[in-house]
Structure formats: C-alpha cells, structure tokens
Enzyme design. Structure first.
Site, PDB file in Angstrom:
ATOM      1  N   LYS A   1       0.955  -1.495  -0.045  1.00 41.90           N
ATOM      2  CA  LYS A   1       0.115  -0.335  -0.227  1.00 41.90           C
ATOM      3  C   LYS A   1       0.749   1.308  -0.188  1.00 41.90           C
ATOM      4  O   LYS A   1       1.624   1.498   1.288  1.00 41.90           O
ATOM      5  CB  LYS A   1      -1.032  -0.207   1.221  1.00 41.90           C
ATOM      6  CG  LYS A   1      -1.674   1.043   1.053  1.00 41.90           C
ATOM      7  CD  LYS A   1      -2.374   1.297   2.320  1.00 41.90           C
ATOM      8  CE  LYS A   1      -2.527   3.507   2.563  1.00 41.90           C
ATOM      9  NZ  LYS A   1      -3.269   3.065   4.139  1.00 41.90           N
TER      10      LYS A   1
ATOM     11  N   GLY B   1      -8.013   9.128   9.445  1.00 43.99           N
ATOM     12  CA  GLY B   1      -8.032   9.188  10.814  1.00 43.99           C
ATOM     13  C   GLY B   1      -9.017  10.521  11.371  1.00 43.99           C
ATOM     14  O   GLY B   1      -9.451  11.061  12.602  1.00 43.99           O
TER      15      GLY B   1
ATOM     16  N   ALA C   1      -9.575   5.296   4.389  1.00 41.91           N
ATOM     17  CA  ALA C   1      -8.803   6.273   4.741  1.00 41.91           C
ATOM     18  C   ALA C   1     -10.079   7.238   5.289  1.00 41.91           C
ATOM     19  O   ALA C   1     -10.955   7.735   3.785  1.00 41.91           O
ATOM     20  CB  ALA C   1      -7.512   7.013   5.013  1.00 41.91           C
ATOM     21  N   GLY C   2     -10.195   7.946   6.546  1.00 40.58           N
ATOM     22  CA  GLY C   2     -11.448   8.842   6.639  1.00 40.58           C
ATOM     23  C   GLY C   2     -13.255   8.449   6.896  1.00 40.58           C
ATOM     24  O   GLY C   2     -13.397   9.394   7.564  1.00 40.58           O
TER      25      GLY C   2
ATOM     26  N   ASN D   1      -8.813   2.588  10.285  1.00 42.03           N
ATOM     27  CA  ASN D   1      -7.973   1.847  10.956  1.00 42.03           C
ATOM     28  C   ASN D   1      -8.240   2.434  12.306  1.00 42.03           C
ATOM     29  O   ASN D   1      -9.324   1.528  12.599  1.00 42.03           O
ATOM     30  CB  ASN D   1      -6.786   1.701  10.837  1.00 42.03           C
ATOM     31  CG  ASN D   1      -5.522   1.050  11.590  1.00 42.03           C
ATOM     32  OD1 ASN D   1      -4.575   0.973  11.326  1.00 42.03           O
ATOM     33  ND2 ASN D   1      -5.624   0.979  12.522  1.00 42.03           N
ATOM     34  N   THR D   2      -8.515   3.814  12.210  1.00 41.58           N
ATOM     35  CA  THR D   2      -8.454   4.676  13.996  1.00 41.58           C
ATOM     36  C   THR D   2      -9.631   4.547  13.773  1.00 41.58           C
ATOM     37  O   THR D   2     -10.246   4.249  15.576  1.00 41.58           O
ATOM     38  CB  THR D   2      -8.425   6.091  12.767  1.00 41.58           C
ATOM     39  OG1 THR D   2      -6.811   5.902  12.714  1.00 41.58           O
ATOM     40  CG2 THR D   2      -8.470   6.636  14.643  1.00 41.58           C
TER      41      THR D   2
END
Lengths: 331, 257
Positions: free
Chosen positions: B96, B157, B184-185, B206-207
């Site tokens: 990635k 994040g 993301a986001g 992830n976050t």
C-alpha cells in the site's frame, strides 16, 4: 521464617522485596547491576500515579489496582506529590479531549481561568481541560532509591550477580522480577519501545503532570522540581534499539513547545530509550512453577501497578491465594 | 469474488493494525471483523534494527492477507525503501503506497505517488496506491502499472466519511473494471455501507475501529455494514425520485389534481 530470593531490583523486584519484608520474610535481592541505573526500565519511568487517566486505553484491572499505588508509595517512600493531573488538548484537537473524557472517570472539567489558576504557565493556551484531582506523581529515581535503602536497612541481603531464576529455584523459593530480561523464559512477553527526555527549563513551572492529547503525538510532561521535567513517551511496538530516533525527538520536543514555547530554551539533560515488558493484553502476570514465581509484564504501568503486583505475589507466598493476574499455565 | 492482482478476497474489509489498546484487543477485533486483509505499517514499528519482529509475527498469526504500507513516508525514496523492506519482512509483492504531501490533511503527494508507483511496478511490486479521487491522477497511476486504486474518503483519521460523493461516483463510473477501495477517513459503519453502495469493491480503515471504546464490537459493526452495502449494490437499488410513488393503489382519490 520464609526465605525468598528476588531476582531483579527494578521497580517490581524492590516492591516485592518490600512487601515480603513487611510480612516477615528473609529476603535476598539479586541484580546484575550493583546500583540503580539506566539498565532498569523503571529508571526511565514518568512516575505518574494516574490510574484514572490510564483508563482511557487500559483495561479495568489497571484502573482498579492502580488506585493502591499512591498510598503505598507514600507510606514506603514519602516521595509522593498529590496535586492531581491535568489533561489538555490543542483547540483543533478538541475531539481528543471529548473522547478522553468519555473513556475515563474521576475528573472534573476545568475552564481557561481554572487551568490558569492550577498551572499559571499554561495560561491562555488551553480553553478546556480535565482535572483528575485524586491522582499523584513521584520522582521515580528518588522513590526507587528510598525504597531500596529501606529494604536494605530492614535486613535484605543484596547480591550482585547475573542469576538464572530457574536454577536458583532448585535451591529455594525464588521470585523472578527481571522485566524484559526474562524474555527468553517468557516467550509471550514482548517489548514496547519507549523514548523519553529529561529537560531543564527553569523558565517554566508546573505543579503536576500534564497530558497533551494529540491524535498522533500524545505526550506527558512530569515536573521533577527545580525546573527539571520528564517528557515522554513514545509507544512503539518492538524491542528498543540503543538509540532514540530523530522522529521521536522531534515529536516530543514539538509537543513540549506547544505546551509552552519557553521549552524552546530548555536544556536537554538526558535522552532515554528502553523496552517496556508487556504481555498481549498489557496486563501484568504472575506465574508459578514449583519454587519459581515469575512476576512480569508491567508495561507502562511500573510504578502504578508494582505495589499491587507485589501484594499479590506476597499473598501467594504467605496465604497461598490465587491472585487475579495469576495464569493457570505454569512456565 | 473480488480480484486484487490475481488474489481473490472473501470480502471487502481491509483493516489496519495500528493504535489498538493492546495486541490482544487487536487480535480480537480481527476475529470479530472477519476482515480479509490486514494492513501493517513498517516505518513506525521498526527502526534501523528492525525491532518490530514480535509485532510482525503477531500480524502474520492473524492468518489474513497482509498488505504492508508505507505510512508516514514523505518522499519517493523513503517510500521505495520502505516497500523493499516490507517485501523482505512479509514475503509479499503487495504494497500500500502512501507518499504524504501535506502534514495537516495527510493528503497524498500525487506526483510522488505516480513516480514511486512506476519504480515499484518495474521492480515487480503490486501497488495499492493511496490517492485522491482525481481522475487524471488515477489514469496516470493505471498507466504506471496499478491494477487497484484507493481514493480517500476524507483525511486519514478524521472520521468524516465520504467527503466528495460526486468525485467518488465519477471515479466508479470512469473505471468500471478497476478494483476501487475507499482508503481513509471513515468513522462510522454507515459510511462504509455507503461506500459499498456506491459500488466500491472494498474499504480500508483503522482508526475508526482501533480508537473505538470497544474495538472488537466496532469491527463487527463495520463488517456487517460492509456486507449490507455490498449486498445492496448487487441488488440494484431503486432510483430516487422527487414525488411519492405509493406502494399500494390509491383508489377513489383525485390523484390527478
């Protein structure tokens, strides 16, 4: 009288030795190093006794058992400062403060004037914070030195040696408190790298540990008195190398600068790096196999949880209880 | 079902391995998520002596496809070096690719991204680029050798969800045959469901899981939402319309008024 050998004279070993002596055991303390020093992970600790703050990411036993710490250290070392701890975040990261508040208890929200009153040197920089009034902090090296002096004064024998706990246990009851050094005997123990700085900055005065929340670079700063501050700490999966990384220094220093630009004039007294010993759930463990008891995995909670861990080891030895952090699987 | 460089994935859930309260909770979150891919950052967890071995071993033990990432890299050179290290550590061609261009939004440096993609593709890597929804950049990435595109939903994040619906729809329409992953986001399962409903093939997050109060439960919530969105997309959703369309006959009413 019970004879017990404690191997490892860092925060875990010294707390175990102290509680054993308090119950009347005859204690021999063995360590590779003749004196307290940077080889012990606890040498580099922040010294925050902040069970409620730790609840943000730690599991329930850490919060509960950690509440024993301040009284214990006060009783044994008289080195505890009870001024609470203060949590703040930059205005743009306010959501971190909201999240922290939701995950923890034992605090009250404080506004800008209250922050100003608590810590005049943070004045005007933070409009909202969380004040954990019942928390405390200590100076780790001073506390360890006092604890060690008291242990030796009360009759513990100190031996400088690189002892193998399993071998030693063939000759008598042995408690292995070697922290990360025990890794070869505890395959599920891992290292979590931490990097920290000691700064001298007489221009800044703080009364209590401050936690600065940030999505990428959370930081704490603990006043040591006389204008000295401990700044920590990174948390990186993996065993520490010998050196701190440039990135860690940049992050730690820029966070300190955000707390108060006067930290830009600070002198860097020490740079530390070490591996915290941890099990998969970051909760300490007691394991027993015959005459050998291993107490390990204090992670970033050395000063916070060592008193409770020591109490449980001692209860195991004297009362034959099964402590809550005791594993069934003996190694 | 989903083909990424010849590898078929069981579902469209790619989950990150950073920021969990403990490795035990991370492992639990993966079990509950059923995620088919784990992303892992090398740069932060290593250092010169590659000290992350314990952690990497634990990631391998999750027994899912591993997608190493170049998180935190700000230059082509850094990203390429990290990719090589990742290939060695995890024995995979997948990477990635993140080349960060701006510190506040962590948005990709798309110029560096295209350049690093070209270098890595020539070297045999299979690149999953963290990019924006820009169609021109996407086209350049495909020309540089990418067979997958990973546009952001919102800054890393931030938990803001899909910020540019028009752009993401356009991307899906423009590249109907390229596997597309929202990377993301995302902050909530409903946002992941929305991404899948738009016809994206997978989401990477992830976050939102790691920083939830109960990461394992949130992982399951995302898995459920991803599955729902995927089913919905395949079920050919109705078209929205401006006027009501009664689902039962309206007899005896002056409906032509």
């Amino acid at each position: 009288m019970k004879n017990v050998t404690v191997i490892g004279a860092g925060v875990a070993g010294l707390c175990v030795a102290r509680t054993l002596l308090d119950r009347g055991a005859r204690v021999t303390l063995i360590d590779r190093q003749r004196d307290l020093g940077p080889a012990a992970c606890s040498w580099w600790a922040g010294g925050m006794l902040a069970p409620f703050c730790e609840g943000e990411s730690a599991e329930e036993p850490v919060v509960r058992l950690g509440q024993e710490a301040a009284d214990w250290w006060e009783a044994k070392t008289q080195a505890v400062h009870r001024h609470g701890s203060l949590v703040v975040s930059p205005a743009r990261d306010r959501s971190e403060l909201t999240r922290f508040a939701r995950r923890t208890s034992g605090f009250r929200e404080v506004s800008a004037p209250e922050i100003d009153a608590l810590e005049p040197d943070l004045g005007g920089r933070f409009s909202k914070g969380l004040f954990f009034e019942s928390e405390a902090h200590l100076a780790p090296r001073e506390a360890l030195q006092r604890l060690r002096a008291s242990v030796l004064a009360d009759g513990a024998e100190f031996v400088e040696a690189d002892a193998d706990p399993a071998d030693h246990a063939t000759r008598g009851l042995t408690v292995d408190c070697r922290g990360f050094q025990a890794r070869a005997d505890l395959p599920d123990l891992r290292g979590v790298k931490g990097e920290m700085l000691v700064l001298s900055c007489p221009d800044v005065s703080l009364s209590r540990p401050i936690r600065l929340l940030h999505p990428r670079i959370p930081l704490y700063i603990v006043p040591r008195g006389d204008g000295v501050f401990m700044l920590g700490a990174t948390m990186i999966e993996g065993q520490a190398g010998r050196h701190v990384t440039a990135r860690a220094l940049l992050e730690l220093l820029s966070a300190a600068y955000a707390l108060n630009p006067a930290f830009g004039e600070a002198e860097v007294l020490e740079i530390g790096v070490d591996s915290r010993p941890a099990f998969a759930d970051n909760i300490p463990r007691i394991r027993q196999s015959g005459n050998l008891i291993r107490a390990n995995g204090l992670y970033r909670h050395g000063f916070l949880l060592a008193p409770a861990l020591a109490r449980m080891v001692t209860e195991r030895i004297f009362d034959n209880t099964t402590p809550e952090v005791m594993d069934e699987t003996a190694t | 079902m989903l083909d990424f460089y010849g590898t078929t994935l069981a579902n469209g859930f790619m989950l990150g391995t950073a920021q969990y309260p403990s490795p035990a909770i991370l492992a639990d979150a993966f079990r509950r998520s059923g995620a088919s891919v784990a992303t892992v950052s090398l740069r932060r967890e290593s250092g010169q002596d590659r000290a992350g071995q314990d952690f990497w071993q634990m990631i391998r033990a999750l027994d899912v496809h591993i997608l190493p990432n170049t998180a935190g890299c700000h230059s082509v050179k850094e990203a390429v070096t990290t990719a090589h290290m990742a290939r060695e550590v995890f024995d995979t061609k997948w990477i990635k690719l993140e080349v960060i261009g701006e510190e506040d939004t962590l948005q990709p440096d798309v110029f560096g991204l295209v350049e690093a993609t070209r270098i890595l593709t020539e070297d045999g890597f299979q690149v999953f680029p963290y990019t924006t929804e820009d169609l021109v950049v996407a086209d350049r990435l495909l020309h540089a050798g990418c067979e997958v595109l990973m546009p952001w939903g919102a800054p890393i994040g931030s938990g803001l969800g899909l910020n540019n619906l028009f752009g993401l729809r356009a991307m899906r329409a423009h590249f109907p045959d390229v596997p597309l992953v929202i990377d993301a986001g995302l902050g909530l399962p409903s946002q992941a469901a929305q991404a899948m409903e738009l016809g994206f093939d997978a989401v990477l997050l992830n976050t939102a899981v790691a920083k939830a109060g109960d990461p394992a439960a949130m992982a399951e919530a995302f898995a459920t939402a991803i599955r729902a969105g995927q089913l919905a997309a395949a079920a050919d959703p109705m078209e929205p319309r401006d006027m009501a369309a009664p689902s039962t006959p309206v007899i005896g009413k002056a409906f032509l008024s």
